[in-house]
Design an enzyme around this catalytic site. Structure first.
Site: not given
Lengths: 86, 422, 422
Positions: C171, C311, C322, C343, C348, C407
């Site tokens: 990602c 993010h 974050e 997002k 996403h 990930f």
């Protein structure tokens, strides 16, 4: 596995072994029933994997937050056992 | 003083040997790891042989907890990374966490793991897809797992360029070393030998359909009719030359002296493919002439037209039979993301011992492949510099030159942010 | 640092949920409209999460030929359509730049999974045959297996013959691929790079793997408001799809030809947490390190950052992670600067989203408008920054920070700023 009506910590150990392996520092021959999954070296993914396996093979619905609600092998095995018997 | 990337550790997981020395011994003897497919019954399939890693026991090399959550491709990556670090005598705990990185190539990810999960999904339903599919199948799984296992928190990467990928990974690793990263684990593995994986590979029209392990993969040879797929690869530990000396690294195999990548013109253009240009640019990058290269590890597609174009590229640069050429991948099959990494490992060992491993199986060169192809047996030679060439399906070309470190002239290198002089 | 090479964006192409093309994308963002809905691309009735942000994408209407449509997986189609839009907008014509000086760097987390799964279902008789039937294998199946073919398609669209790669760091691939593209220019290996990322993960297997780890939102009753970054009631991310591709150029060359410059990519850095494949420690330590390094590279201080593109995936752990990282890296400035997650509107799209977010950043600089975080009605007390809820905001923007987390433990940061001479 359909005929199973009782589910023990030993049965669960087998599920743990196949679903998630065994941490080098842990001996499954020891009494681990009350050691938390976290202390046994299992992360949330491992617990999800075990829960999914039990759910699919035994038909017992296990809550999404199993890791928090059922933090030890004894707690998870008993949860499954009660629902199998019922 | 610009930092120079050297290789201080090699870890190999190959069909003909687990561990660098076992692989090297087999390779010098011409012992092949290619055999009939055993992972499943290939009776109904148009492909019969592969380079499987038969005796690889994940349990001996990969922590028990990691085995169920990773594909075999990652098992092989974890294994070779650990072997490479051990070989380098590098204890990750002794390095600053942000100065260690992992850059690997992947060609097709965790195909076998993925096939199993897709099968469960379609035959039983979504709830049967396991929790690990989300982390096992995707191309970044191996880099991520190696980074976690060894506590490497630096700038990690994952490159996909089929068989050329590992050379691009090594190129990135060199860039990281130059810009200050202390240690990079780099290379690649692949292991897509399940029925769906092989079926997909066969669809590219380049797989050998022969059932004779000895004669199925004959790059540059008469009778070449495709390649044999294999699994495995290699990981390398790279460091700055001075840093490696300062920590008394047990062995410095060589320097990554040159690297370049190019892409072929559009299909149908009729123009020359980009392999020769990649080789030339790698030489220029190393500041070397073709005459200084002592051996070329060829891409060796085993597909006649691709062999011809590679032979033409080599000869354009080195002259007809101007340099020894070899393709020890005839003993492992093409390993995709692992292939060029294993060739690099092989080239480094070749320089260390002064002996060029053979291309097995090929007895007679195909017309037009006028190469000094090392055949029959290994050849002793003084090898100070080796070139590894690789091509990835679709048009990728890459070349890396490794040199013995003792002969490197001190040269000015580009800093990572300054303009090119070429 | 005279003579230092700098990288600017001179073309943008976007395919995103809610509208195809850069214009439609920006209109969606500034309107604060959400493009999440009940999944229509496959039958999701048996799934835990049945919401997604889908692209209404007709490849023929977007100019792809029947042959291209057959050959390319949906993700590759997105990538090529975006590349063409970016190239057209940049004003670069074929022949303006030598093909060998044009590179390609495309990111993707899951490659051609959609195509791979569709073919698998056919060859396995709906998942019933482990020994899949090779007789029905499509010719382009191998192209689906190796995601690098998506970079080939973009290279063909652009006529690129320089370094071409597919970056697959999960990602963070969308940021990492653009970062890699910048590296190619900074180090002089290319003068123009077509960089970006694409993913089309809306297929049963990808949805099922996120179901299995309960990462996606189960808010099936209210799909338009399911993606709720930083909201107290957030319950996972919403899968999306799409692509964004840029023309990156060496700044002096771009200026010489009078190109419109959207922004400069001033700095880039990535780090890994070496902690867990999916888990994040709440302290945001490694992401903060990536942010600091990216700012250092771009010679920017926290006080210079005018907007943070988060993010902001909408999972419980990410948003808290974050938020901590911003405070750690930016100090007091974290509380002063607008922070938002697109997002909330476009979902996403795994590897693609990093590039789509870079597009949002470049457009934010162009228009001096910060896109909002939609669906943010009740801020999580642990997320105590200015997340620009619901409504876009006019705001003077010189420098932007964009971050990604994925990930494998990867954390990436990029700083993008208004083009200026100094």
């Amino acid at each position: 596995m359909a005929q199973i009506t009782s589910f023990t910590v030993d049965d669960l150990k087998e599920t743990m072994r196949t679903c998630a392996g065994v941490n080098e520092a842990v001996n499954f021959d020891d009494d681990i029933a009350d050691v938390t999954f976290e202390d046994l070296g299992y992360d949330s993914l491992a617990v999800l994997e075990m829960a999914a396996k039990l759910q699919n093979h035994l038909g017992v619905v296990i809550p999404d937050d199993a890791a928090e609600q059922l933090p030890t092998p004894r707690a998870l095995a008993e949860y499954v056992n009660v629902r199998l018997a019922g | 003083m610009t930092r120079r990337a050297v290789i201080t550790g090699i870890g190999v997981a190959a069909p003909n040997g687990l561990g660098a020395e076992a692989y090297w011994a087999a390779t010098l003897e011409g012992r092949s790891g290619i055999g009939p497919i055993t992972r499943f019954d290939p009776a109904g399939y148009p492909f019969r042989v592969a380079g499987e890693i038969g005796d690889f026991a994940a349990a001996q090399h990969v922590p028990s907890r990691l085995i169920p959550q990773t594909d075999n491709w990652t098992h092989l990556g974890l294994t070779s990374a650990a072997l490479a670090l051990e070989d380098a005598g590098a204890d990750p705990a002794a390095f600053p966490e942000y100065e260690m990185a992992v850059v690997t190539a992947s060609s097709s990810g965790g195909t076998e793991f993925g096939q199993r999960e897709i099968e469960r999904l379609w035959s039983k339903g979504p709830s049967w897809v396991g929790a690990y599919q989300s982390i096992a199948w995707f191309y970044a799984a191996t880099t991520g797992q190696i980074s976690i296992r060894h506590g490497m928190r630096g700038p990690c990467g994952v490159v996909c360029a089929e068989q050329a990928g590992a050379l691009d990974a090594v190129g990135q690793a060199r860039q990281l070393i130059r810009s200050g990263t202390a240690l990079v684990v780099t290379g690649g593995t692949d292991a897509s030998l399940c029925p769906y994986g092989l079926t997909a590979q066969h669809s590219n029209g380049r797989l050998s359909e022969s059932d004779d392990p000895e004669r199925a993969y004959l790059p540059f040879g008469v009778g070449a009719a495709g390649y044999v797929p294999g699994e495995g690869g290699a990981m390398l530990v790279t460091e700055d030359a001075d840093d490696a000396r300062a920590r008394s690294a047990p062995v410095v195999y060589g320097e990554i002296a040159g690297y370049a990548a190019t892409f072929d013109p559009r299909p149908g253009s009729g123009r020359e493919p980009g392999l020769r240009r990649a080789m030339e640019l790698a030489l220029a990058d190393a500041g070397m002439s073709a005459g200084e290269v002592d051996v070329v590890f060829a891409d060796a597609a085993g597909v006649p037209e691709l062999d011809l174009s590679e032979a033409a590229a080599i000869n354009a640069l080195f002259g007809s039979r101007g340099v020894p050429v070899t393709a020890p991948k005839t003993m492992t099959g093409r390993l995709y993301a692992g292939g060029a990494a294993l060739d690099l490992a092989c080239a480094l060992l070749c320089m260390r011992d002064g002996v060029i491993p053979p291309t097995t199986g090929v007895t007679e060169l195909a017309p037009g492949c006028d190469l000094d192809l090392v055949r029959g047996a290994a050849r002793e030679a003084r090898v100070r510099a080796a070139m590894v060439a690789a091509r990835g399906y679709g048009g990728f070309n890459a070349a890396v030159i490794v040199t013995k470190t003792d002969q490197r002239r001190s040269r000015w290198h580009r800093s990572p942010r300054s303009p090119s002089t070429t | 640092m005279a003579g230092e090479r700098r990288v600017v964006i001179t073309g943008i192409g976007v395919t995103a949920p809610g509208g195809i093309g850069t214009k439609a994308f920006w209109e969606l963002l500034t309107a604060g409209r959400t493009a999440t809905r009940t999944i229509t691309l496959f039958d999701a009735s048996g799934f835990r999460s049945r919401v997604a942000a889908e692209c209404d994408f007709d490849p023929a209407a977007e100019g792809l030929s029947p042959q291209e449509i057959r050959r390319m997986d949906r993700a590759a189609q997105f990538g090529v359509v975006c590349a063409r839009e970016a190239l057209a907008g940049s004003g670069l014509e074929e022949g303006d730049v030598a093909p060998e000086r044009i590179g390609v760097s495309i990111g993707s987390a899951v490659g051609c999974t959609t195509g791979l799964e569709e073919e698998y279902v056919v060859l396995s008789d709906g998942g019933r045959r482990w020994l899949v039937d090779p007789a029905y294998a499509a010719r382009h199946l191998y192209g689906y297996m190796v995601p690098s073919t998506m970079a080939c398609e973009v290279a063909w669209a652009a006529g690129a013959e320089g370094p071409v790669s597919l970056i697959s760091t999960g990602c963070t691939a969308g940021l990492d691929a653009v970062g890699n593209g910048c590296q190619l220019i900074w180090t002089g290996r290319a003068d123009v790079v077509i960089a970006g990322a694409t993913d089309a993960p809306l297929s049963p297997i990808t949805a099922a793997c996120f179901d299995a780890i309960k990462a996606t939102s189960p808010n099936n009753d209210d799909p338009a408001h399911a993606s709720r970054p930083f909201d107290a009631h957030r319950d996972g991310f919403v899968l999306g799809e799409g692509a964004a591709v840029f023309v990156l150029e060496e700044r002096e060359a771009a200026r010489r030809r009078g190109a419109h410059v959207y922004a400069e990519i001033a700095g880039f850095a990535n780090r890994s947490n070496a902690y867990h494949m999916t888990g994040l420690k709440p302290d945001g330590r490694e992401m903060a390190e990536a942010i600091r390094q990216a700012m250092w590279w771009g010679r920017l201080d926290p006080a210079d950052i005018d907007y943070v593109n988060a993010h902001g995936s909408g999972t419980r752990q990410n948003d808290r992670h974050e938020t901590a990282a911003f405070k750690r890296a930016l100090g007091r400035r974290a509380y002063e600067v607008p922070v938002s997650s697109i997002k909330s509107m476009v979902g996403h799209s795994l590897g693609a989203i990093g590039s789509i977010e870079v597009a949002a950043c470049a457009l934010a600089i162009e228009h001096q408008v910060v896109p909002p975080t939609a669906n943010l009605h009740n801020r999580d007390p642990e997320c105590d920054l200015d997340y620009v809820p619901l409504t876009a905001r006019e705001h003077p923007i010189d420098s932007v920070l964009s971050v990604g987390s994925g990930f494998g433990g990867f954390q990436t940061a990029m700083v993008i700023r208004r083009d200026r001479a100094a």
